[in-house]
Design a protein around this motif. Structure first.
Motif, mmCIF file in Angstrom:
data_model
loop_
_atom_site.group_PDB
_atom_site.id
_atom_site.type_symbol
_atom_site.label_atom_id
_atom_site.label_comp_id
_atom_site.label_asym_id
_atom_site.label_seq_id
_atom_site.Cartn_x
_atom_site.Cartn_y
_atom_site.Cartn_z
ATOM 1 N N MET A 1 0.855 -1.180 0.000
ATOM 2 C CA MET A 1 0.000 0.000 0.000
ATOM 3 C C MET A 1 0.893 1.232 0.000
ATOM 4 S SD MET A 1 -2.931 1.507 0.157
ATOM 5 C CE MET A 1 -4.376 0.785 0.823
ATOM 6 N N LEU A 2 0.442 2.262 -0.675
ATOM 7 C CA LEU A 2 1.149 3.537 -0.712
ATOM 8 C C LEU A 2 0.396 4.550 0.135
ATOM 9 C CD1 LEU A 2 1.678 2.830 -4.306
ATOM 10 C CD2 LEU A 2 3.580 3.621 -2.921
ATOM 11 N N TYR A 3 1.157 5.416 0.782
ATOM 12 C CA TYR A 3 0.589 6.414 1.692
ATOM 13 C C TYR A 3 1.186 7.779 1.386
ATOM 14 C CZ TYR A 3 -0.644 2.255 4.368
ATOM 15 O OH TYR A 3 -1.136 1.039 4.757
ATOM 16 N N VAL A 4 0.386 8.807 1.613
ATOM 17 C CA VAL A 4 0.827 10.184 1.408
ATOM 18 C C VAL A 4 0.225 11.044 2.515
ATOM 19 C CG1 VAL A 4 -1.103 10.757 -0.156
ATOM 20 C CG2 VAL A 4 1.069 11.998 -0.353
ATOM 21 N N ASP A 5 1.000 12.008 2.992
ATOM 22 C CA ASP A 5 0.427 12.974 3.933
ATOM 23 C C ASP A 5 0.016 14.217 3.152
ATOM 24 O OD1 ASP A 5 2.960 14.079 3.463
ATOM 25 O OD2 ASP A 5 3.533 14.176 5.561
ATOM 26 N N ARG A 6 -0.784 15.044 3.773
ATOM 27 C CA ARG A 6 -1.270 16.260 3.101
ATOM 28 C C ARG A 6 -0.108 17.235 2.895
ATOM 29 N NH1 ARG A 6 -6.569 15.832 2.713
ATOM 30 N NH2 ARG A 6 -7.680 14.568 4.237
ATOM 31 N N PRO A 7 -0.150 18.022 1.821
ATOM 32 C CA PRO A 7 0.928 18.984 1.579
ATOM 33 C C PRO A 7 0.949 20.053 2.670
ATOM 34 C CG PRO A 7 -0.625 18.907 -0.282
ATOM 35 C CD PRO A 7 -1.164 18.038 0.793
ATOM 36 N N ALA A 8 1.956 19.983 3.520
ATOM 37 C CA ALA A 8 2.037 20.925 4.635
ATOM 38 C C ALA A 8 3.472 21.335 4.943
ATOM 39 C CB ALA A 8 1.416 20.304 5.889
ATOM 40 N N TRP A 9 4.421 20.830 4.172
ATOM 41 C CA TRP A 9 5.835 21.059 4.463
ATOM 42 C C TRP A 9 6.387 22.096 3.481
ATOM 43 C CZ3 TRP A 9 6.853 18.854 8.908
ATOM 44 C CH2 TRP A 9 6.045 17.787 9.302
ATOM 45 N N PRO A 10 6.661 23.315 3.974
ATOM 46 C CA PRO A 10 7.141 24.364 3.071
ATOM 47 C C PRO A 10 8.627 24.197 2.741
ATOM 48 C CG PRO A 10 6.934 25.228 5.300
ATOM 49 C CD PRO A 10 6.444 23.806 5.340
ATOM 50 N N ALA A 11 8.951 24.388 1.470
ATOM 51 C CA ALA A 11 10.344 24.417 1.017
ATOM 52 C C ALA A 11 10.362 24.967 -0.401
ATOM 53 C CB ALA A 11 10.957 23.024 1.049
#
Length: 96
Positions: free
Chosen positions: A1-11
């Motif tokens: 299974m693949l997992y992703v977190d919400r876009p919240a990391w600024p760079a």
């Protein structure tokens, strides 16, 4: 299974998500390639993906989880590669 977190990391002027697999790094690399994420975005045990690719990752089957769950999932799958244990391969010595 693949997992992703919400876009919240600024760079670099953007927001980023982390993409992982709890099956294998091979599965992760294939998914990232399908998503159009370059290999240079791979960091030891995950891919950093820009917010623009987040929705497509979810549409292709990545499950959205809180950021704190990503490390737990990687550890449970024995795929966690922490920075302090990751040592780059030594460069081969050049002949004199």
């Amino acid at each position: 299974m693949l997992y992703v977190d919400r876009p919240a990391w600024p760079a670099r002027g953007r927001l980023w998500s982390h993409l992982i697999s709890d099956v294998s790094l091979a599965e992760l690399h294939v998914f990232a390639e399908t998503l159009g994420v370059p290999r240079r975005a791979f960091d030891r045990d995950h891919y950093d993906i820009p917010a623009e690719r987040y929705r497509m990752a979810v549409l292709l089957g990545a499950r959205v989880v809180p950021s704190r769950d990503l490390v737990r999932l990687l550890r449970a799958a024995d795929l966690r590669r922490p920075k302090h244990l990751h040592r780059p391969a030594p460069h081969p010595r050049q002949p004199s």
